[in-house]
Every structure is written in C-alpha cells, then in structure tokens.
Scaffold this motif. Structure first.
Motif, mmCIF file in Angstrom:
data_model
loop_
_atom_site.group_PDB
_atom_site.id
_atom_site.type_symbol
_atom_site.label_atom_id
_atom_site.label_comp_id
_atom_site.label_asym_id
_atom_site.label_seq_id
_atom_site.Cartn_x
_atom_site.Cartn_y
_atom_site.Cartn_z
ATOM 1 N N ILE A 128 -19.276 -56.552 -60.974
ATOM 2 C CA ILE A 128 -20.767 -56.844 -61.245
ATOM 3 C C ILE A 128 -21.368 -57.712 -60.504
ATOM 4 O O ILE A 128 -22.216 -57.701 -59.766
ATOM 5 C CB ILE A 128 -20.861 -56.832 -62.897
ATOM 6 C CG1 ILE A 128 -20.547 -55.781 -63.869
ATOM 7 C CG2 ILE A 128 -22.164 -57.434 -63.391
ATOM 8 C CD1 ILE A 128 -20.454 -55.887 -65.242
ATOM 9 N N TYR A 129 -20.548 -59.113 -60.842
ATOM 10 C CA TYR A 129 -21.147 -60.234 -60.053
ATOM 11 C C TYR A 129 -21.192 -60.096 -58.738
ATOM 12 O O TYR A 129 -22.003 -60.579 -57.906
ATOM 13 C CB TYR A 129 -20.569 -61.515 -60.653
ATOM 14 C CG TYR A 129 -21.126 -61.963 -61.848
ATOM 15 C CD1 TYR A 129 -22.378 -62.267 -62.353
ATOM 16 C CD2 TYR A 129 -20.198 -62.233 -62.889
ATOM 17 C CE1 TYR A 129 -22.688 -62.548 -63.521
ATOM 18 C CE2 TYR A 129 -20.497 -62.296 -64.076
ATOM 19 C CZ TYR A 129 -21.829 -62.753 -64.496
ATOM 20 O OH TYR A 129 -22.213 -62.969 -65.624
ATOM 21 N N PHE B 183 -24.452 -59.826 -55.998
ATOM 22 C CA PHE B 183 -24.475 -60.960 -55.110
ATOM 23 C C PHE B 183 -24.603 -60.056 -53.770
ATOM 24 O O PHE B 183 -25.531 -60.491 -53.013
ATOM 25 C CB PHE B 183 -23.211 -61.672 -54.905
ATOM 26 C CG PHE B 183 -23.428 -62.899 -53.730
ATOM 27 C CD1 PHE B 183 -23.955 -64.009 -53.854
ATOM 28 C CD2 PHE B 183 -22.352 -62.781 -52.817
ATOM 29 C CE1 PHE B 183 -24.204 -64.910 -53.053
ATOM 30 C CE2 PHE B 183 -22.467 -63.586 -51.793
ATOM 31 C CZ PHE B 183 -23.231 -64.661 -51.702
ATOM 32 N N VAL B 184 -24.191 -59.182 -53.495
ATOM 33 C CA VAL B 184 -24.057 -58.436 -52.234
ATOM 34 C C VAL B 184 -25.653 -57.740 -52.344
ATOM 35 O O VAL B 184 -26.300 -57.724 -51.113
ATOM 36 C CB VAL B 184 -23.078 -57.369 -51.976
ATOM 37 C CG1 VAL B 184 -23.536 -56.167 -51.033
ATOM 38 C CG2 VAL B 184 -21.732 -57.968 -51.912
ATOM 39 N N ILE C 257 -28.256 -59.066 -53.586
ATOM 40 C CA ILE C 257 -29.189 -60.085 -53.144
ATOM 41 C C ILE C 257 -29.126 -60.495 -51.597
ATOM 42 O O ILE C 257 -30.184 -60.499 -50.968
ATOM 43 C CB ILE C 257 -29.020 -61.296 -54.173
ATOM 44 C CG1 ILE C 257 -29.303 -61.107 -55.637
ATOM 45 C CG2 ILE C 257 -29.562 -62.514 -53.507
ATOM 46 C CD1 ILE C 257 -29.086 -62.023 -56.369
ATOM 47 N N LEU C 258 -27.899 -60.431 -51.107
ATOM 48 C CA LEU C 258 -27.750 -60.730 -49.623
ATOM 49 C C LEU C 258 -28.406 -59.735 -48.766
ATOM 50 O O LEU C 258 -29.174 -59.585 -47.872
ATOM 51 C CB LEU C 258 -26.513 -60.727 -49.220
ATOM 52 C CG LEU C 258 -25.792 -61.895 -49.630
ATOM 53 C CD1 LEU C 258 -23.904 -61.756 -49.124
ATOM 54 C CD2 LEU C 258 -26.067 -63.143 -48.926
ATOM 55 N N GLY C 259 -28.277 -58.210 -49.340
ATOM 56 C CA GLY C 259 -28.943 -57.193 -48.840
ATOM 57 C C GLY C 259 -30.538 -57.367 -48.833
ATOM 58 O O GLY C 259 -31.270 -57.106 -47.819
ATOM 59 N N ILE C 260 -31.078 -57.762 -49.840
ATOM 60 C CA ILE C 260 -32.661 -57.879 -49.879
ATOM 61 C C ILE C 260 -32.911 -58.922 -48.911
ATOM 62 O O ILE C 260 -33.964 -58.996 -48.141
ATOM 63 C CB ILE C 260 -32.952 -58.123 -51.328
ATOM 64 C CG1 ILE C 260 -32.575 -57.009 -52.390
ATOM 65 C CG2 ILE C 260 -34.317 -58.765 -51.739
ATOM 66 C CD1 ILE C 260 -32.759 -57.275 -53.857
ATOM 67 N N SER D 131 -27.328 -53.491 -49.197
ATOM 68 C CA SER D 131 -27.691 -53.469 -50.728
ATOM 69 C C SER D 131 -27.137 -52.304 -51.446
ATOM 70 O O SER D 131 -26.682 -52.261 -52.498
ATOM 71 C CB SER D 131 -29.177 -53.508 -50.817
ATOM 72 O OG SER D 131 -29.800 -54.717 -50.465
ATOM 73 N N VAL D 132 -27.057 -51.192 -50.825
ATOM 74 C CA VAL D 132 -26.826 -49.964 -51.473
ATOM 75 C C VAL D 132 -25.341 -49.969 -51.842
ATOM 76 O O VAL D 132 -24.942 -49.765 -53.013
ATOM 77 C CB VAL D 132 -27.124 -48.682 -50.434
ATOM 78 C CG1 VAL D 132 -26.390 -47.451 -51.190
ATOM 79 C CG2 VAL D 132 -28.512 -48.511 -50.478
ATOM 80 N N PRO D 133 -24.314 -50.500 -50.800
ATOM 81 C CA PRO D 133 -22.899 -50.443 -51.360
ATOM 82 C C PRO D 133 -22.658 -51.479 -52.514
ATOM 83 O O PRO D 133 -22.053 -51.254 -53.547
ATOM 84 C CB PRO D 133 -22.145 -50.928 -50.200
ATOM 85 C CG PRO D 133 -23.032 -50.403 -49.061
ATOM 86 C CD PRO D 133 -24.487 -50.394 -49.627
ATOM 87 N N GLY D 134 -23.579 -52.659 -52.621
ATOM 88 C CA GLY D 134 -23.560 -53.565 -53.315
ATOM 89 C C GLY D 134 -23.985 -53.184 -54.841
ATOM 90 O O GLY D 134 -23.271 -53.361 -55.722
ATOM 91 N N GLY D 135 -25.083 -52.311 -54.980
ATOM 92 C CA GLY D 135 -25.513 -51.534 -55.867
ATOM 93 C C GLY D 135 -24.519 -50.797 -56.773
ATOM 94 O O GLY D 135 -24.358 -50.574 -57.798
#
Length: 87
Positions: free
Chosen positions: A35-36, A40-41, A43-46, A60-64
């Motif tokens: 989750i965390y 974090f990923v 936020i980095l993508g944004i 962002s998509v893989p982090g989501g």
C-alpha cells in the motif's frame, strides 16, 4: 498473628511472558509495504507527469495497481481464520 504470605500471590516478575504467535504477520507486513510503496510510486508518477505526461502515467499506473493489490489483500486477510496452523 501476622502472616508473611501476600494476599494476592503473583508469578515471579523475572519470568518472561510468552506472546501468542501471529499466524498472518508476514501477510500483514506485505500488505502495508504494497500500500505505502504503491502510493509513493503514484505520487512520483504525478510529480513526473508535470514534465513528461507519458512517463508520469507509466509510473503512476503500476503504482496504483500495487496499492490496489495491497487493499485487496486487506480483504483477503479479513477472511482468513485467526487460528495458527496445526502441526
């Protein structure tokens, strides 16, 4: 007549108390890591998406998805029994 026995005998304070084992501790650890880490990923993508939109989306998509897997594992964990496995 005085007695030397205490009214409420307690076990020795030097004896360590054994905690019951948590049967799903490893799963719970991975839930929060996913989750965390996923958030974090995202936020980095944004932040990256402000300069390069395609790269921002590809981060962002893989982090989501990783964060979503963590949230799904919370549901899976809630359906598991709390009893430790028998030997």
């Amino acid at each position: 007549m005085a007695t030397t026995d205490s009214p409420n005998p307690t076990p020795s304070s030097n004896t360590p108390t054994a905690k019951p084992p948590k049967p799903h501790a490893r799963l719970e650890k991975w839930i929060w890591i996913l989750i965390y880490g996923g958030l974090f990923v995202v936020i980095l993508g944004i932040a990256t998406g402000r300069t390069d939109a395609a790269l921002g989306w590809s981060i962002s998509v893989p982090g989501g998805i990783v964060a979503l897997v963590g949230f799904v594992l919370i549901y899976v964990r809630s359906r598991l029994p709390n009893t430790p496995p028998s030997k």
